[in-house]
Write a protein that holds these residues in place. Structure first.
Motif, PDB file in Angstrom:
ATOM      1  N   SER A  18     -58.875  12.053  36.520  1.00 50.94           N
ATOM      2  CA  SER A  18     -59.801  10.921  36.382  1.00 50.94           C
ATOM      3  C   SER A  18     -59.207   9.645  36.974  1.00 50.94           C
ATOM      4  N   GLY A  19     -57.867   9.535  36.995  1.00 48.58           N
ATOM      5  CA  GLY A  19     -57.227   8.365  37.603  1.00 48.58           C
ATOM      6  C   GLY A  19     -57.584   8.248  39.078  1.00 48.58           C
TER       7      GLY A  19
ATOM      8  N   TYR B 199     -60.646   6.069  39.545  1.00 49.21           N
ATOM      9  CA  TYR B 199     -60.379   4.619  39.500  1.00 49.21           C
ATOM     10  C   TYR B 199     -59.701   4.187  40.810  1.00 49.21           C
ATOM     11  N   ARG B 200     -58.833   5.070  41.325  1.00 50.22           N
ATOM     12  CA  ARG B 200     -58.171   4.771  42.594  1.00 50.22           C
ATOM     13  C   ARG B 200     -59.195   4.737  43.744  1.00 50.22           C
TER      14      ARG B 200
ATOM     15  N   ILE C 158     -55.086  -1.986  41.077  1.00 52.57           N
ATOM     16  CA  ILE C 158     -55.996  -1.160  40.264  1.00 52.57           C
ATOM     17  C   ILE C 158     -56.292  -1.707  38.868  1.00 52.57           C
TER      18      ILE C 158
ATOM     19  N   ALA D 212     -59.578  -0.862  36.358  1.00 47.74           N
ATOM     20  CA  ALA D 212     -59.522  -0.088  35.112  1.00 47.74           C
ATOM     21  C   ALA D 212     -60.005  -0.906  33.912  1.00 47.74           C
TER      22      ALA D 212
ATOM     23  N   ARG E 289     -66.016   1.371  34.128  1.00 49.80           N
ATOM     24  CA  ARG E 289     -65.665   2.423  33.162  1.00 49.80           C
ATOM     25  C   ARG E 289     -66.907   3.196  32.729  1.00 49.80           C
TER      26      ARG E 289
ATOM     27  N   GLY F 298     -56.134  11.660  32.025  1.00 49.26           N
ATOM     28  CA  GLY F 298     -56.380  10.239  32.241  1.00 49.26           C
ATOM     29  C   GLY F 298     -55.815   9.403  31.103  1.00 49.26           C
ATOM     30  N   ARG F 299     -56.592   8.385  30.693  1.00 47.06           N
ATOM     31  CA  ARG F 299     -56.143   7.500  29.618  1.00 47.06           C
ATOM     32  C   ARG F 299     -57.092   7.543  28.418  1.00 47.06           C
ATOM     33  N   ASP F 300     -58.394   7.778  28.699  1.00 47.76           N
ATOM     34  CA  ASP F 300     -59.402   7.725  27.624  1.00 47.76           C
ATOM     35  C   ASP F 300     -60.181   9.034  27.533  1.00 47.76           C
TER      36      ASP F 300
ATOM     37  N   ARG G  73     -47.697  -1.279  33.873  1.00 41.56           N
ATOM     38  CA  ARG G  73     -48.894  -0.454  33.770  1.00 41.56           C
ATOM     39  C   ARG G  73     -49.131  -0.011  32.327  1.00 41.56           C
TER      40      ARG G  73
ATOM     41  N   ASP H  18     -52.469  -0.553  30.305  1.00 42.49           N
ATOM     42  CA  ASP H  18     -53.180   0.623  29.788  1.00 42.49           C
ATOM     43  C   ASP H  18     -53.386   0.564  28.273  1.00 42.49           C
TER      44      ASP H  18
ATOM     45  N   ARG I 204     -55.911  -2.915  27.204  1.00 39.66           N
ATOM     46  CA  ARG I 204     -57.230  -3.343  27.706  1.00 39.66           C
ATOM     47  C   ARG I 204     -58.297  -3.145  26.633  1.00 39.66           C
TER      48      ARG I 204
HETATM   49  O1   DC Z   1     -53.222   8.341  36.422  1.00 36.21           O
HETATM   50  P1   DC Z   1     -53.158   7.311  37.551  1.00 36.21           P
HETATM   51  O2   DC Z   1     -51.865   6.556  37.589  1.00 36.21           O
HETATM   52  O3   DC Z   1     -53.530   7.877  38.880  1.00 36.21           O
HETATM   53  O4   DC Z   1     -54.291   6.257  37.170  1.00 36.21           O
HETATM   54  C1   DC Z   1     -54.564   5.151  37.976  1.00 36.21           C
HETATM   55  C2   DC Z   1     -55.060   3.984  37.137  1.00 36.21           C
HETATM   56  O5   DC Z   1     -56.351   4.267  36.613  1.00 36.21           O
HETATM   57  C3   DC Z   1     -54.172   3.634  35.955  1.00 36.21           C
HETATM   58  O6   DC Z   1     -53.583   2.372  36.182  1.00 36.21           O
HETATM   59  C4   DC Z   1     -55.060   3.572  34.759  1.00 36.21           C
HETATM   60  C5   DC Z   1     -56.444   3.904  35.250  1.00 36.21           C
HETATM   61  N1   DC Z   1     -57.092   4.986  34.523  1.00 36.21           N
HETATM   62  C6   DC Z   1     -57.948   4.634  33.503  1.00 36.21           C
HETATM   63  O7   DC Z   1     -58.082   3.451  33.210  1.00 36.21           O
HETATM   64  N2   DC Z   1     -58.617   5.596  32.829  1.00 36.21           N
HETATM   65  C7   DC Z   1     -58.465   6.889  33.140  1.00 36.21           C
HETATM   66  N3   DC Z   1     -59.144   7.821  32.469  1.00 36.21           N
HETATM   67  C8   DC Z   1     -57.574   7.266  34.171  1.00 36.21           C
HETATM   68  C9   DC Z   1     -56.897   6.280  34.840  1.00 36.21           C
END
Ligand code: DC
Length: 233
Positions: free
Chosen positions: A36-37, A40-41, A100, A104, A110, A130-132, A181, A185, A188
């Motif tokens: 999923s990152g 965002y990229r 980025i 994010a 989002r 990912g993160r969420d 980062r 992360d 936010r």
């Molecule tokens: O996993 P990554 O480093 O490629 O992710 C890139 C950016 O995207 C990271 O700074 C946080 C964001 N991200 C996010 O906010 N939610 C996600 N589900 C995945 C990544």
């Protein structure tokens, strides 16, 4: 075999070994891996290409709404396409990483990306990292993992990964970028990185990739077998 294909959600901080592990687990299960990152990229890349600063929230969100993102798996990795173009390489440059955070943190972005992610995983048979993902995208995932490692270990891994590509990197610079980062992360307002209460926590500081993969694969197989056992119903 016809087993019900589950959803596996993996969250964790930057460079915690999520993607390598998630990709390998997906391969072993015959599931689709979604990074999923990378989405965002991709939005960051398309904004920069259009000459838009990533802090221009409205314009960046319009780009996220307009572009068509798709994933195409091959034996090596899952490639990401934007409007039919393979951008897998272009999204991994330091310029993208440096720009980025506002993307994010962008609420509309989002919302748009979460919806796309839910659509991609709706039939199961997917490993998404990912993160969420464990908290917002698939709070209903059958298996949730929170992967962690100390910032120092993650910086070490990133430096050796870059060395493997013949790129030199200063350990202290990498460490401070990882910590920056992490702060972005974890703090936010929308979709922050946090441990879901029902996630299995895996600290990878002292673990090999193989150990991490086996651990997650075994957890997944236990759930899959339980789901398909006749005495369940
Ligand atoms: O996993 P990554 O480093 O490629 O992710 C890139 C950016 O995207 C990271 O700074 C946080 C964001 N991200 C996010 O906010 N939610 C996600 N589900 C995945 C990544």
């Amino acid at each position: 075999m016809g087993h019900r294909r589950i959803k596996i959600a993996i969250d964790g901080p930057a460079a915690s070994g999520k993607s390598t592990t998630a990709r390998e687990v997906a391969k072993r299960l015959g599931y689709l891996y979604i990074d999923s990152g990378a989405m965002y990229r991709a939005v960051t890349l398309m904004a920069l290409r259009a000459g838009i600063s990533t802090s221009e929230d409205e314009k960046v969100a319009d780009i996220a709404a307009e572009i068509k993102i798709s994933f195409r798996p091959n034996e090596e990795r899952t490639e990401i396409y934007v409007n039919g173009e393979d951008v897998s390489r272009d999204i991994r440059t330091p310029r993208i990483t440096a720009n980025i955070n506002p993307v994010a943190a962008n609420f509309r972005v989002r919302e748009i990306l979460v919806e796309k992610q839910q659509e991609l995983g709706k039939s199961g048979g997917v490993v998404m990292d990912g993160r969420d993902i464990t908290t917002v995208v698939f709070p209903d995932a059958e298996l949730k993992i929170f992967m962690n490692a100390s910032p120092e270990e993650r910086a070490n891994r990133r430096v050796s990964e870059l060395a493997g590509k013949n790129l030199s990197a200063d350990y202290n610079a990498v460490l401070s970028s990882i910590k920056e980062r992490d702060t972005a992360d974890f703090t936010r307002a929308h979709g922050p990185l946090k441990q879901a209460t029902d996630a299995v926590v895996i600290d990878t500081t002292l673990k090999s990739i193989e150990d991490q993969c086996r651990e997650i694969y075994d957890l997944a197989m236990a759930i899959i077998e339980k789901n398909s056992s006749p005495e369940k119903n």
